[in-house]
Design an enzyme around this catalytic site. Structure first.
Site, PDB file in Angstrom:
ATOM      1  N   ARG A 218      -4.124   6.916  -7.788  1.00  0.00           N
ATOM      2  CA  ARG A 218      -3.180   6.240  -6.942  1.00  0.00           C
ATOM      3  C   ARG A 218      -4.022   4.932  -6.600  1.00  0.00           C
ATOM      4  O   ARG A 218      -5.234   4.711  -6.717  1.00  0.00           O
ATOM      5  CB  ARG A 218      -3.374   6.865  -5.373  1.00  0.00           C
ATOM      6  CG  ARG A 218      -2.446   8.132  -5.519  1.00  0.00           C
ATOM      7  CD  ARG A 218      -0.907   7.648  -5.346  1.00  0.00           C
ATOM      8  NE  ARG A 218      -0.059   8.797  -5.268  1.00  0.00           N
ATOM      9  CZ  ARG A 218       0.363   9.469  -6.253  1.00  0.00           C
ATOM     10  NH1 ARG A 218       0.163   9.109  -7.451  1.00  0.00           N
ATOM     11  NH2 ARG A 218       1.281  10.506  -6.286  1.00  0.00           N
ATOM     12  N   GLU A 247       1.309  -1.520  -3.745  1.00  0.00           N
ATOM     13  CA  GLU A 247       2.111  -1.218  -4.941  1.00  0.00           C
ATOM     14  C   GLU A 247       3.776  -0.874  -4.262  1.00  0.00           C
ATOM     15  O   GLU A 247       3.963  -0.326  -2.945  1.00  0.00           O
ATOM     16  CB  GLU A 247       1.991   0.137  -5.423  1.00  0.00           C
ATOM     17  CG  GLU A 247       2.740   0.689  -6.521  1.00  0.00           C
ATOM     18  CD  GLU A 247       2.363   1.787  -7.013  1.00  0.00           C
ATOM     19  OE1 GLU A 247       1.219   2.245  -7.298  1.00  0.00           O
ATOM     20  OE2 GLU A 247       3.374   2.808  -6.980  1.00  0.00           O
ATOM     21  N   HIS A 266       3.693   2.313 -12.340  1.00  0.00           N
ATOM     22  CA  HIS A 266       3.844   3.619 -11.991  1.00  0.00           C
ATOM     23  C   HIS A 266       5.004   4.323 -12.869  1.00  0.00           C
ATOM     24  O   HIS A 266       5.862   5.131 -12.604  1.00  0.00           O
ATOM     25  CB  HIS A 266       4.367   3.601 -10.388  1.00  0.00           C
ATOM     26  CG  HIS A 266       3.732   4.921  -9.861  1.00  0.00           C
ATOM     27  ND1 HIS A 266       3.277   5.131  -8.805  1.00  0.00           N
ATOM     28  CD2 HIS A 266       3.601   6.259 -10.295  1.00  0.00           C
ATOM     29  CE1 HIS A 266       2.669   5.987  -8.182  1.00  0.00           C
ATOM     30  NE2 HIS A 266       3.127   7.059  -9.452  1.00  0.00           N
TER      31      HIS A 266
END
Lengths: 305, 305
Positions: A218, A247, A266
């Site tokens: 993450r 993000e 991602h």
């Protein structure tokens, strides 16, 4: 002698799951004739299940939606896809680290035969030590490839119990040691209060100018401003990021134009690979169901996972 | 009981080779006191060797220059670095194929968080079949990593004798079969009359729209015009090339702007990795020399290799 389980695939049509059921030794039938159900798509909704259905395979690793909708009960066996998607993400991490050390991020941006820049940019995983911070399902799935490439793995897990294939495993409370001890660091740990900004200026300095940082966990695990500075100053060799903080990474952010940085938005667990991974799991569980063996991803209906 | 060999490193200073000699259990001495010489740099030239020098380690895999200069004789043992550089090139090939299938070439060119393009572009090596055309020193060194990533390897060698780790090995005269049989093809074969334009339009069509072509051998193995068309039309998923025809690839060539193509300008065996690989070989050969074991890379002075 294995049986030939009668399996319903639905509610959405899915030829790859039909093929997987057959590959696992089952035959695909209408819901009314089914003894097992492979759920395709949906978010917690299910058709009403006949009493003869003894096993339901859910399509995701996290099954909160199904539990909340009340369909998961103890009158039959339920399995989730937990762990099925680990290999895709792990392969993505191996690809990112290799692309980093072998200069492929820089090569992809070339528009002229610049041998010198590639010559200078490269190191090898062979003989290196790679820290895998968070050697759970995903982290431990990277280890065989790193070992096959001639690297040694320094694993970090919560309790520090030995991880298969790792040369050494440290408990989470000693994670601070790995940045100096390893050549490269791969982050695969969950986002928690303990891992927030785990990698800052001090840790990047410890990784050093030959080392790559890979983050497939993450974005919050890395202090982005410290990373931008470290890359600009050559404190580390480079960073390969599947996740960022913030993000999505906004247009114009300095990381987009940093030559030592590779960003995959991602996407180490992309849809086509999820489908393939679920099919692999379905085939294996149908085979096990037919043989009367324990299924993978068994759900405890009381606990809800 | 191993001895401690007295080794001269020269004519050029090279701290990494000095360290390697010591790591292998030797001590570094002046030429006049040496029983072994590790040659650093030079192109066939050597200082005059005292009679006490029993072994000379040359720094390259091909030793034509040393043979032509007449220094290689049968009065002592000579070793080349043959095979020492295979791992670096093999790792480069693994990195290129992984970068291809996992969309990292495309990711490296992003300047915005475009998840969709990465999602669609990816496949996995897991469960795939990879043809390694030319499974010699370099080709066979890729196999453990491919196997660890869950792929199956279809090897091609001159005579087709089984290659360790490969699921199947074909002889060179059946190489035409692999383009349809495998998902991805890695070229690692020498440039010969037989391999010239081995990959043309027909072979690219057989590889198919999910398949990647990797070339770390020589540009002449691939028909470049056919490759340009195949990439533009989506006949194959992509190509990752360390070598091209022509080479260097001229500025403005269509491959430079092809999104499905990754080009590393003949750099899978870059200088820093050559130095590291030579040091690894030197350490191992010094250890063997000290223990009286057979050395790696023995040269036959009569044959000149």
């Amino acid at each position: 002698m294995p049986t030939t389980p009668a399996v319903f695939v639905g509610p959405q049509e899915n030829p790859q799951l039909v093929e997987a059921v057959e590959r696992g030794g089952g035959r695909v039938v209408a819901l009314a004739e089914a003894e097992a159900v492979v759920v395709s798509g949906g978010h917690g909704d299910l058709p009403e299940l006949p009493a003869a259905v003894r096993w339901v395979q859910l399509p995701s690793a996290g099954i909160e939606a199904w539990v909340e909708s009340g369909v998961v009960d103890s009158s039959r066996t339920w399995t989730s896809a937990t762990g099925a998607y680990s290999h895709a993400v792990a392969e993505g991490a191996v690809a990112l680290l290799l692309a980093g050390v072998r200069g492929i991020g820089r090569a992809a941006r070339l528009t002229t035969w610049d041998h010198a820049i590639l010559d200078a940019a490269q190191t090898s995983l062979r003989g290196s030590t790679i820290a895998v911070v968070g050697a759970g399902g995903i982290g431990s799935a990277m280890i065989p490839a790193f070992v096959a490439l001639g690297a040694e793995v320094l694993a970090v897990t919560r309790r520090g119990l030995p991880v298969e294939g790792a040369a050494r495993t440290l408990p989470a409370d000693r994670v601070g040691e790995v940045f100096a001890a390893a050549d490269h660091v791969v982050l695969a740990a969950p986002a928690t209060a303990q891992t927030k900004a785990l990698v800052g200026a001090e840790q990047l300095a410890a990784i050093g100018p030959q080392g790559w940082l890979v983050n497939i966990a993450r974005g919050s695990l890395v202090d982005t401003d410290a990373l931008v500075s470290a890359l600009a100053e050559g404190t580390i060799a480079g960073a390969a990021l599947d996740v960022t903080d913030p993000e999505p990474l906004p247009d114009g952010h300095p990381l987009w134009s940093e030559p030592r940085c590779i960003i995959t938005p991602h996407s180490t667990n992309p849809t086509p690979l999820q489908v393939a991974a679920l099919a692999e799991r379905v085939a294996e569980n149908v085979r096990r169901f037919a043989a009367g063996e324990e299924l993978l991803g068994l759900v405890d209906p009381e606990r809800g996972y």
